[in-house]
Design a protein around this motif. Structure first.
Motif, PDB file in Angstrom:
ATOM      1  N   ALA A 180       0.808  -1.225   0.012  1.00  0.00           N
ATOM      2  CA  ALA A 180       0.087   0.075   0.080  1.00  0.00           C
ATOM      3  C   ALA A 180       0.878   1.313   0.176  1.00  0.00           C
ATOM      4  N   ARG A 181       0.654   2.402  -0.897  1.00  0.00           N
ATOM      5  CA  ARG A 181       1.075   3.521  -0.886  1.00  0.00           C
ATOM      6  C   ARG A 181       0.250   4.653  -0.557  1.00  0.00           C
ATOM      7  N   PRO A 182       0.956   5.862  -0.010  1.00  0.00           N
ATOM      8  CA  PRO A 182       0.207   6.925   0.271  1.00  0.00           C
ATOM      9  C   PRO A 182      -0.413   7.469  -0.851  1.00  0.00           C
ATOM     10  N   GLY A 183      -1.732   7.915  -0.952  1.00  0.00           N
ATOM     11  CA  GLY A 183      -2.519   8.430  -2.024  1.00  0.00           C
ATOM     12  C   GLY A 183      -3.342   7.143  -2.725  1.00  0.00           C
ATOM     13  N   ASP A 184      -3.183   5.894  -2.382  1.00  0.00           N
ATOM     14  CA  ASP A 184      -4.065   4.639  -2.734  1.00  0.00           C
ATOM     15  C   ASP A 184      -5.358   4.931  -2.074  1.00  0.00           C
ATOM     16  N   VAL A 185      -6.244   4.425  -2.867  1.00  0.00           N
ATOM     17  CA  VAL A 185      -7.556   4.293  -2.072  1.00  0.00           C
ATOM     18  C   VAL A 185      -7.937   2.822  -1.497  1.00  0.00           C
ATOM     19  N   LEU A 186      -8.359   2.917  -0.392  1.00  0.00           N
ATOM     20  CA  LEU A 186      -8.740   1.351   0.332  1.00  0.00           C
ATOM     21  C   LEU A 186     -10.229   1.193   0.003  1.00  0.00           C
ATOM     22  N   ALA A 187     -10.324  -0.162  -0.458  1.00  0.00           N
ATOM     23  CA  ALA A 187     -11.583  -0.673  -0.964  1.00  0.00           C
ATOM     24  C   ALA A 187     -11.748  -2.030  -0.307  1.00  0.00           C
ATOM     25  N   LEU A 188     -13.233  -2.213  -0.381  1.00  0.00           N
ATOM     26  CA  LEU A 188     -13.685  -3.344   0.324  1.00  0.00           C
ATOM     27  C   LEU A 188     -14.536  -4.297  -0.631  1.00  0.00           C
ATOM     28  N   ALA A 189     -14.604  -5.623  -0.713  1.00  0.00           N
ATOM     29  CA  ALA A 189     -15.315  -6.464  -1.455  1.00  0.00           C
ATOM     30  C   ALA A 189     -16.115  -7.245  -0.394  1.00  0.00           C
ATOM     31  N   GLY A 190     -17.254  -7.625  -0.569  1.00  0.00           N
ATOM     32  CA  GLY A 190     -17.856  -8.625   0.254  1.00  0.00           C
ATOM     33  C   GLY A 190     -18.514  -7.584   1.447  1.00  0.00           C
ATOM     34  N   ARG A 191     -19.252  -8.596   2.467  1.00  0.00           N
ATOM     35  CA  ARG A 191     -20.226  -7.916   3.556  1.00  0.00           C
ATOM     36  C   ARG A 191     -19.170  -8.069   4.834  1.00  0.00           C
ATOM     37  N   ILE A 192     -19.321  -7.178   5.595  1.00  0.00           N
ATOM     38  CA  ILE A 192     -18.644  -6.915   6.969  1.00  0.00           C
ATOM     39  C   ILE A 192     -19.617  -6.879   8.104  1.00  0.00           C
ATOM     40  N   GLY A 193     -19.583  -7.369   9.357  1.00  0.00           N
ATOM     41  CA  GLY A 193     -20.360  -7.149  10.235  1.00  0.00           C
ATOM     42  C   GLY A 193     -21.326  -8.275  10.507  1.00  0.00           C
ATOM     43  N   TYR A 194     -21.757  -8.820   9.521  1.00  0.00           N
ATOM     44  CA  TYR A 194     -22.735  -9.694   9.492  1.00  0.00           C
ATOM     45  C   TYR A 194     -22.407 -11.106  10.245  1.00  0.00           C
ATOM     46  N   ALA A 195     -21.317 -11.534  10.353  1.00  0.00           N
ATOM     47  CA  ALA A 195     -21.284 -12.816  11.028  1.00  0.00           C
ATOM     48  C   ALA A 195     -20.896 -12.546  12.654  1.00  0.00           C
ATOM     49  N   ALA A 196     -20.106 -11.168  12.621  1.00  0.00           N
ATOM     50  CA  ALA A 196     -20.095 -10.767  14.033  1.00  0.00           C
ATOM     51  C   ALA A 196     -21.688 -10.353  14.969  1.00  0.00           C
TER      52      ALA A 196
END
Lengths: 312, 312
Positions: free
Chosen positions: A153-169
């Motif tokens: 990861a480099r400064p300026g990159d975008v953080l992105a997510l694929a899929g669901r989170i929080g459901y299992a918890a």
């Protein structure tokens, strides 16, 4: 019939009779070792273990669910390298009085989850043990691409997510409080829905880093920040709290963001991309990479629960 | 300090700091998965699990011994396919109160055994569990040769053995009866001496079948006979009972041939060769393959204990 009753070789016969083998399997179970295609001349390999009472409960999850989950946890690690899973190996430790049907359904679940990505259960081992334990190793192929590690990861990159989170918890909290609904959340706790294809997809798009979200989003993004020597800021407004999660949170008196930001076990994938990459629909932006260190939420340290340590 | 005291990530740091990586390791521990060279474009993979109280006892074996043995059991399976081991992955389930030193020494043993064949520990997982359990997956490379399976033995072939047998079983009997000597036998039970190089060597010599002797010679040769659809006769006079084994057998009132013919865990290799092959010193002839089915000793059914079932 108990597993002790049919014996080791009888149980191996019963289980392997239920399996089928994809084109990557050159030699399946029944010999000293399996032989799996590795067309890339490199093999990606990861091991994850589930322990009864720690990772699952038999009164909360059926054997098939546990199989799906054990496979998913490992296949997600392969996808998070940008690789295509090819095979699973399974070490299964069982109390001798366990019903053979449980082991057979576990194998069905493992095989069905693997089949979603064209992978097969190719081998394993069984032993008696007081503690029901399932250790799975997944193998995969990089298809000629470099592995996407945690450290790019480099400064300026975008953080992105694929899929669901929080459901299992959320589902785990629901079950822990003695409820069995909402089904959406409870089912997510039993069987994750992993966005497998998003892993190799991210690699082809030029992702600079990637990780399987298993310890919790902030904890896992923290692993990326540390390995890459960068700071990551997560935008809270990137997450819409689904209706059923919001209702459950209200009923149980829980901040739903503690599920979204710190809950593991959905096996979403988090990745960083150069800002010039046009993200496809399976990857939604949730934050930014900057110079520095550590993970913040909306620019501030997060003061909720951080994540999961398997010894605490 | 206990493993719970240092926590999952602390323990992972401590353990991985002790490892080193051979040339087959393209990406080692610390990411979602490891990347290992598979120059043959196929990967050989096998999983074996050791459970405390079932496969080892902490009062009989040190952590380093258990590491050697867990690695050896898996590396032998790779060698028995005629392949060169490249990597190990380890799932380690531990009681939270276990001393971290135990886990660190286990890792030392695993790494040292792997280093004997140029392989490395490349990844793994750790979890708390009431039952100390070590599940290891070994990977290997065939170097362009076909795998040597259990199913290729043909009538007329010579059955040959590489490595020691009966030593580990004799050592286990000695320990079970409360003795700590003879050291040769007790040490063999703690750490097998596996003839790794004999595996690929047999493949190059044209072995028609091969197996790792882990359940006991007759049981494992029985697996070959069944898979190949042949009969195998083992010659009792092919085995010289070593002096220390003979003395221990006499002192304990045991038939030493029950150790030699039915004892597992030395991880010798048994293979069949066309009779025209001139066997090198690491492979000594011990029997013959014929038409038919089953295993005999000197032409007769063997009436001693047959082998090992992990649920009985």
């Amino acid at each position: 019939m108990s597993v002790a009753g049919v014996g080791e070789f009888g149980l191996i016969d019963r289980v392997t009779a239920r399996l089928s083998y994809g084109s990557t399997v050159l030699l399946g179970p029944g010999d000293d070792a399996a032989v799996v295609a590795a067309p890339d001349a490199r093999v990606v390999a990861s091991t994850d273990v589930l322990v009864e009472g720690r990772h699952f409960r038999r009164d909360w999850s059926g054997a098939r669910d546990v199989g799906h989950r054990a496979a998913a946890a490992n296949l997600a690690d392969i996808a998070a390298m940008g690789a295509q899973p090819t095979a699973l190996l399974v070490a299964l430790c069982m109390p001798p009085e366990l019903e053979t049907g449980w082991a057979e359904e576990l194998a069905d679940g493992l095989a069905a989850e693997a089949a979603k990505v064209g992978a097969s259960v190719v081998g394993g081992d069984m032993s008696a043990s007081p503690t029901l334990t399932i250790a799975v190793t997944a193998l995969g192929d990089l298809g000629g691409r470099p592995p996407v590690t945690r450290s790019g990861a480099r400064p300026g990159d975008v953080l992105a997510l694929a899929g669901r989170i929080g459901y299992a918890a959320a589902g785990l909290t629901v079950l822990t409080r003695g409820f069995r609904t909402p089904r959406l959340l409870v089912e997510a706790c039993r069987r994750p829905e992993v966005p497998y294809a998003a892993g190799p997809h991210a690699a082809r798009l030029g992702a600079t880093s990637m990780i399987d979200v298993s310890d919790g989003l902030l904890a896992d993004v923290g692993h990326v920040a540390k390995a890459s020597g960068v700071a990551v800021d997560v935008r809270r407004d990137a997450f819409e709290v689904p209706r059923q999660m919001r209702d459950a949170a209200q009923a149980l008196g829980v901040d739903p963001y503690s599920w979204l930001l710190a809950g593991g076990d959905d096996h979403a994938l988090a990745a960083t991309f150069p800002s010039a990459v046009a993200l496809p629909p399976d990857w939604r932006p949730i934050g930014r990479v900057a110079e520095g260190s550590g993970v913040t939420v909306d620019g501030r340290p997060y003061d909720g629960p951080a994540g999961w340590d398997h010894f605490r």
